[in-house]
Enzyme design. Structure first.
Site: not given
Length: 276
Positions: A26, A28
């Site tokens: 991922d 953020d």
């Protein structure tokens, strides 16, 4: 933040005798936080490059193209080529391309979204139109239009298939949370009685499409995320080794609320570099 010594014991980065060869992560909360690189992120990426690991950075955000996101990451201090970025818009375009099966028919789509989505669909061979579309594709935008939503409702009622890039109900802005794809999808569903097929996380299909991009196999692929309810559950359901980092949304005390567990829990990606 938990100290590394306080994180739960977790399995090494090996499963069934296979070393992890490919990495999905991922963005953020894992690599960047408030537009700043998470300490250790640049070193981890360089470690992947130095050891010839295949990797992709994943995001449910469908607003931006990979080029846009590469520029954003660069301004945060992370140099990641655009070909190493996989968005829910790209996953959605690939899913619809597979659905159409390369045919010139069935490839008409009405879209609500921005350049990340429209570019991905265009490059996948779709005609973007409000005239008899085969699909209504809902993505992220900062300026949802009542007229566009009304058009989407009418087209779905007329028979267009309803697709959404991701289920996120809200997104961040400088003034606070704002409605996102999931919230608008709920509005359209209420008006039409049709639920969308959602491609992005936590649908493991997004991970499978990402793995196809880098010729990865689940037995030797790991997923790094900061959310139990999207990253970790989708990685688990896709059969991946899962690594939860505590540098984003999910914190150590939150883990017990879930009926499943990641394979590893680490403070941040800084703890991974020496394990690769």
């Amino acid at each position: 933040m938990e100290n590394a010594t306080e994180a739960p014991k977790s399995s090494p980065l090996y499963r069934n005798g296979h070393e992890i060869e490919c990495w999905l992560t991922d963005m953020d909360g894992v690599l960047v936080h408030e537009n700043q690189a998470v300490p250790g992120a640049a070193e981890l990426i360089q470690r992947w490059v130095d050891t010839s690991k295949r990797f992709l950075v994943l995001t449910n955000n469908s607003i931006f193209t990979p080029r846009d996101l590469a520029a954003r990451l660069s301004s945060s201090g992370l140099e990641i080529p655009e070909e190493n970025i996989w968005t829910s818009a790209l996953a959605t375009a690939q899913f619809l391309k597979d659905q159409v099966g390369g045919s010139d028919s069935g490839n008409r789509a009405y879209t609500i979204g921005e350049a990340g989505l429209t570019t991905a669909l265009h490059e996948a061979g779709f005609i973007l139109t409000d005239q008899n579309p085969d699909f209504v594709v809902l993505g992220e935008t900062r300026t949802y239009s009542f007229e566009a939503i009304t058009m989407a409702i009418r087209l779905i009622l007329a028979g267009a298939r309803f697709i959404a890039t991701n289920p996120d109900a809200t997104g961040p802005s400088k003034d606070g949370p704002m409605p996102a794809t999931g919230a608008i999808a709920a509005l359209i569903s209420k008006a039409t009685g049709r639920e969308p097929y959602i491609v992005g996380k936590p649908n493991p299909m997004m991970f499978r499409s990402a793995m196809n991009q880098i010729d990865a196999h689940s037995e030797t692929t790991a997923m790094i995320g900061d959310r139990m309810d999207t990253d970790i559950i989708a990685g688990m359901e896709a059969g991946l080794h899962t690594v939860l980092v505590l540098s984003g949304i999910t914190q150590h005390e939150d883990i017990a609320a879930f009926p499943f567990r990641p394979n590893q829990v680490l403070n941040s990606v800084a703890d991974l570099k020496n394990q690769i």
